[in-house]
Design an enzyme around this catalytic site. Structure first.
Site, short mmCIF file in Angstrom:
data_model
loop_
_atom_site.label_atom_id
_atom_site.label_comp_id
_atom_site.label_asym_id
_atom_site.label_seq_id
_atom_site.Cartn_x
_atom_site.Cartn_y
_atom_site.Cartn_z
N GLU A 1 0.84 -1.21 0.00
CA GLU A 1 0.00 0.00 0.00
C GLU A 1 0.87 1.25 0.00
OE1 GLU A 1 -3.10 0.12 -1.14
OE2 GLU A 1 -3.73 -1.18 0.50
N THR B 1 2.79 2.08 -2.25
CA THR B 1 4.09 1.75 -2.84
C THR B 1 4.09 2.02 -4.34
OG1 THR B 1 3.22 -0.49 -2.87
CG2 THR B 1 4.90 -0.03 -1.21
N GLY C 1 -13.45 3.20 -1.26
CA GLY C 1 -12.03 3.02 -1.56
C GLY C 1 -11.76 1.72 -2.31
N ASP D 1 -4.65 0.89 -9.27
CA ASP D 1 -6.08 0.63 -9.41
C ASP D 1 -6.44 0.26 -10.85
OD1 ASP D 1 -6.01 1.43 -6.82
OD2 ASP D 1 -6.98 3.36 -7.15
#
Ligand code: GLA
Length: 390
Positions: A34, A36, A127, A175
């Site tokens: 996360e 990163t 999220g 994402d």
């Protein structure tokens, strides 16, 4: 929501008798890795079965008409191929408009418009990347309606461009990559520096991945997100005075520890520490998963949360409370926040036969502290963005 009923809605809303085509792009969870991605490190996300449906028909003129069942109050938003620039009043429709503009600017020929109806079942503000999901649903829609051949990784990059330059959110590539490249029952270990990736089968034996929604919306998230990015960039600059590196992702823990004293600001040093250690954890996580060592995998997941809580400081009371409640449950392998943080969702690896008890206990503990309920969903890892053949 049945696809047949979405098609009917399309025909009613656009007064059309044509048979539309149907496209789908998932949302994503991130197992570990996360904050990163923009640090040139590894991420380990997977696409989930929640996502965005886009039901569309090509037009013969240049009109673009967009409708979302999630924002029915906005009605049909109409624009044209000649008018694709960002428009605040178009609200959610800027995502598809941005994607269309990015594809055209990338050299693909789109000479007529389309009518499209969207429906997303990704919980809003959770999220789980509903925005990247709309971008990629639109990407595949345009690719198929106009018989284009768009390299999938290129499409992923265009999605990120839309986010960064059109919408103005400085996010990394995770994402869009997870959503564009997802594969049923697999997570993706992605090196965000090179975009090299490996699919890892998610065989969790007697465990399920539970998504825990804090129902705390990710407000303020964008400004805090950009602040973390700048803190990492400053730490990198300081390190570059003595090291030849282009990103924090290139650092081993040993090199970081031996050189971290050159990072001037204490906060920046903590942020960089998270980026470096989280990157190492992510690589190890794949090894442990491949070795079927689920206990060790779960420990890394826990450590990730602790680091995001104390070093990166992107969790907050809601995420910390729900993760603590999950840790308190017997048999849970690991739990952590997932995504950008500051609210939204966490994930937990829960024994299959304890799911009901888990939900009841975690929710009770959460509600006791926070004052309202959490929501729980079982994660099913599905395919990336695609056309749904009817
Ligand atoms: C958001 C961003 C991603 C990534 C995560 C944190 O989801 O869109 O690019 O930075 O936060 O890991």
């Amino acid at each position: 929501m049945e696809i047949a009923s979405l098609i009917k809605d399309f025909q009613t809303i656009f007064s059309s008798t044509e048979e539309p085509r149907v496209f789908f792009a998932p949302g994503r969870i991130n197992l570990i890795g996360e904050h990163t991605d923009y640090n040139g490190g590894y991420v380990f996300p997977a696409s989930i079965s929640f996502g965005t449906y886009a039901v569309a028909v090509k037009r013969s003129d240049k009109k673009i008409r967009l409708y979302s069942k999630n924002f029915e109050e906005s009605g049909i938003i109409e624009t044209s191929l000649d008018n694709l620039s960002y428009n605040k009043t178009h609200d959610w429709a800027n995502y598809p408009k941005g994607m269309l503009q990015a594809i055209i600017k990338d050299g693909h020929e789109v000479t007529s418009g389309f009518d499209v109806l969207y429906y997303g079942n990704i919980p809003n503000g959770a999220g789980l990347s509903s925005s990247a999901s709309i971008e990629l649903a639109t990407g595949v829609l345009i690719e198929h309606l106009y018989d284009l051949s768009i390299n999938r990784i290129r499409m992923v990059q265009l999605g990120q461009k839309v986010e960064n330059h059109y919408i103005g959110v400085n996010s990394g590539i995770m994402d869009q990559f997870a959503i564009g490249m997802g594969k049923k029952d697999h997570a993706i270990l992605l090196d965000c520096n090179t975009l090299d990736y490996t699919y890892a089968p998610i065989a969790l034996e007697n465990y399920v991945i539970m998504i825990m929604n804090t129902n705390k919306r990710r407000e303020l998230a964008d400004s805090k997100y950009n602040e973390r990015r700048s803190e990492c960039e400053r730490a990198l600059k300081d390190l570059q005075t003595i090291l030849e590196i282009n990103s924090l992702g290139e650092l081993s823990i040993e090199t970081f520890e031996a050189n971290k004293h050159v990072i001037v600001n204490d906060t920046d040093r903590k942020r960089a520490k998270h980026a470096v250690y989280e990157n190492e954890r992510t690589k190890k996580a794949l090894e442990q998963l491949e070795a079927q060592n689920l206990q060790a995998f779960g420990k890394l997941v826990d450590q990730s949360h602790i680091s995001l809580q104390h070093d990166y400081e992107v969790t907050g009371i809601e995420l910390d409370t729900i993760v603590q409640a999950a840790w308190d449950e017997p048999g849970v392998l690991g739990a952590r926040m997932t995504g950008a943080g500051f609210g939204g969702c966490a994930i937990a690896l829960v024994p299959k036969d304890q799911v009901d008890q888990f939900k009841t206990n975690v929710n009770a503990q959460y509600k006791d502290v926070i004052g309202y309920d959490a929501t729980f969903y079982m994660a099913t890892i599905g395919d990336g963005a695609k056309e749904i053949k009817l």
